[in-house]
Design a protein around this motif. Structure first.
Motif, short mmCIF file in Angstrom:
data_model
loop_
_atom_site.label_atom_id
_atom_site.label_comp_id
_atom_site.label_asym_id
_atom_site.label_seq_id
_atom_site.Cartn_x
_atom_site.Cartn_y
_atom_site.Cartn_z
N PRO A 1 40.65 45.03 8.64
CA PRO A 1 39.51 45.67 8.00
C PRO A 1 38.51 44.60 7.54
CG PRO A 1 41.55 46.44 7.06
CD PRO A 1 41.89 45.28 7.93
N ARG B 1 34.66 43.21 2.96
CA ARG B 1 33.97 43.58 1.71
C ARG B 1 34.29 44.94 1.14
NH1 ARG B 1 28.23 45.85 3.67
NH2 ARG B 1 28.97 46.60 5.66
N ASP B 2 34.97 45.78 1.83
CA ASP B 2 34.97 47.15 1.34
C ASP B 2 36.34 47.76 1.05
OD1 ASP B 2 35.96 47.13 3.79
OD2 ASP B 2 34.54 48.52 4.66
N VAL B 3 37.40 47.07 1.48
CA VAL B 3 38.66 47.78 1.34
C VAL B 3 39.21 47.63 -0.07
CG1 VAL B 3 40.30 48.45 3.05
CG2 VAL B 3 39.10 46.35 3.33
N GLN B 4 38.57 48.28 -1.00
CA GLN B 4 39.00 48.18 -2.39
C GLN B 4 40.27 48.97 -2.59
OE1 GLN B 4 36.31 51.68 -3.48
NE2 GLN B 4 35.29 49.89 -4.27
N GLY B 5 41.11 48.46 -3.41
CA GLY B 5 42.32 49.19 -3.75
C GLY B 5 43.40 49.08 -2.70
N GLN B 6 43.12 48.42 -1.60
CA GLN B 6 44.15 48.34 -0.59
C GLN B 6 44.95 47.07 -0.84
OE1 GLN B 6 42.75 48.40 3.38
NE2 GLN B 6 44.74 48.80 4.25
#
Lengths: 201, 196
Positions: free
Chosen positions: A29, A32-37
């Motif tokens: 992924p 910048r965006d895979v928060q919480g993963q």
């Protein structure tokens, strides 16, 4: 009871959220965006990352042609265990080997493993081998503690057992001439019991 | 991790195994919907970026968010549908008037659904069995006699039967009453059917 028949089945496939190990996670992924993963490593070019993810996610990300990820078969579906099932399916404790053996097994076929025909066949034969015992025990255990009978059954078999018991109990009621005996709804009784414990708490 | 709140909703209903209806988790649903909105908006912007600037490495995360969206949707649908099934069963078990405590557990839309369901059922029952219609919520068990012996389990006040007689339902009193009048009260646990 009437409402048992509208079995609350929609919940079960959703609730069975499994964890699988994946190998060779190809594309990763974007950073910048895979928060919480929290489980995912974010090193660029991290091919071959192995991680655990829920079944629904693996199914969503899986692509036959592009080989984005490959899924490792849980050991209960692999060759070793398949031989055990082939020898004698009845002795296996299916509750311990993952309580959703049949459900998860059917879902695993989605990932195009070369062993799919053998896996499918084993699951089917296991069910056939164990069904007779489940059916017989559910039809003959009347008014007794059934925990020893159900403890080694997987969830599908447990619901079959429950259906069998329900049929047996209804039949026994009829034999005793009590099938015309009007009773309070079990919903009402359970509801009142809960109210009492709530009040006492 | 995404979708955990959604699964929590499912667990909540799954825990109440015996057909009980838990309180409507308004908060939980709102949180899941907010999560879905955030995921959707992120995906929208990523898709635009991928299209205009050709950034194909965004695609895995778009797919990931899309899977989460579908999962959340499925969980919410299962949660709502399961509650609906339980409410439908309540109509058949309790009758058309639900106790207030249960009604508090239903949200406005569910109450609306319940009323519509009652109406559909009533319309259907009127349309069958000739002029007066047929109450299919009666005689759930095969009747053996017109009149039955019942004992009162709690004080219920006065009760009028078809020929105008008024009976006082006091705790532990026994009566010989028409079956069709008592069936509802027995199911609700007010009366107890005695068979010798």
């Amino acid at each position: 009871m009437w409402w048992h028949r509208c079995s609350f089945v929609p919940l079960r496939p959703v609730y069975a959220e499994f964890e699988l190990s994946l190998t060779a996670m190809g594309a990763k992924p974007s950073g910048r965006d895979v928060q919480g993963q929290s489980v995912c490593q974010r090193r660029p070019g991290s091919q071959g990352t192995k991680m655990e993810m829920p079944l629904w996610l693996a199914k969503g990300l899986y692509e036959r042609k592009r080989r984005v990820l490959s899924v490792e078969l849980p050991k209960v579906y692999r060759e070793g265990w398949r031989t055990v099932f082939g020898a004698d399916p009845i002795v296996v404790d299916l509750h311990k080997m993952g309580p959703y053996y049949y459900g998860l097994g059917s879902q695993m076929l989605h990932f195009d493993s070369p062993e799919n025909p053998e896996i499918a066949n084993t699951i089917l034969q296991t069910f056939i081998g164990r069904f007779r015992r489940t059916m017989d025990s559910s039809q003959n255990a009347y008014n007794e503690d059934t925990s020893a009978l159900v403890e080694r059954l997987d969830c599908l078999e447990r619901s079959l057992f429950k259906a069998g018991q329900s049929g047996l109990n209804s039949f026994q009621l009829w034999e005793k001439g009590r099938s015309s005996h009007l009773t309070a709804s079990s919903l009402v009784i359970n509801y009142r019991k809960r109210k009492m414990t709530d009040l006492q708490a | 991790m995404f979708c955990e709140k959604a699964v929590e909703l499912i667990r909540e209903v799954h825990r109440m195994g015996d057909g009980q209806l838990p309180a409507f988790n308004e908060d939980g649903i709102r949180q899941v919907l907010e999560e879905m909105k955030a995921l959707y908006e992120q995906n929208q912007s990523d898709v635009n970026e991928a299209k205009t600037e050709g950034k194909s490495e965004l695609i895995p995360s778009i797919k990931f968010r899309h899977s989460c969206l579908l999962r959340n949707q499925r969980c919410i649908a299962a949660y709502l549908y399961d509650r609906l099934l339980r409410m439908r069963a309540l109509r058949w078990e309790y009758g058309s008037v639900l106790p207030t405590t249960i009604r508090f557990h239903m949200c406005a839309e569910e109450m609306e659904w319940f009323n519509q369901y009652k109406k559909s059922l009533a319309t259907y029952m009127r349309s069958i069995g000739g002029e007066d219609g047929l109450d299919i919520t009666q005689d759930m068990k095969p009747p053996k006699s017109l009149y039955i012996e019942v004992r009162c389990l709690k004080d219920h006040g006065e009760f009028e039967i078809d020929d105008g007689t008024v009976i006082l339902l006091k705790k532990n009193s026994q009566h010989f009453l028409p079956r069709w009048k008592c069936e509802q009260l027995i199911r609700q646990g007010v009366l107890e059917h005695i068979i010798s």
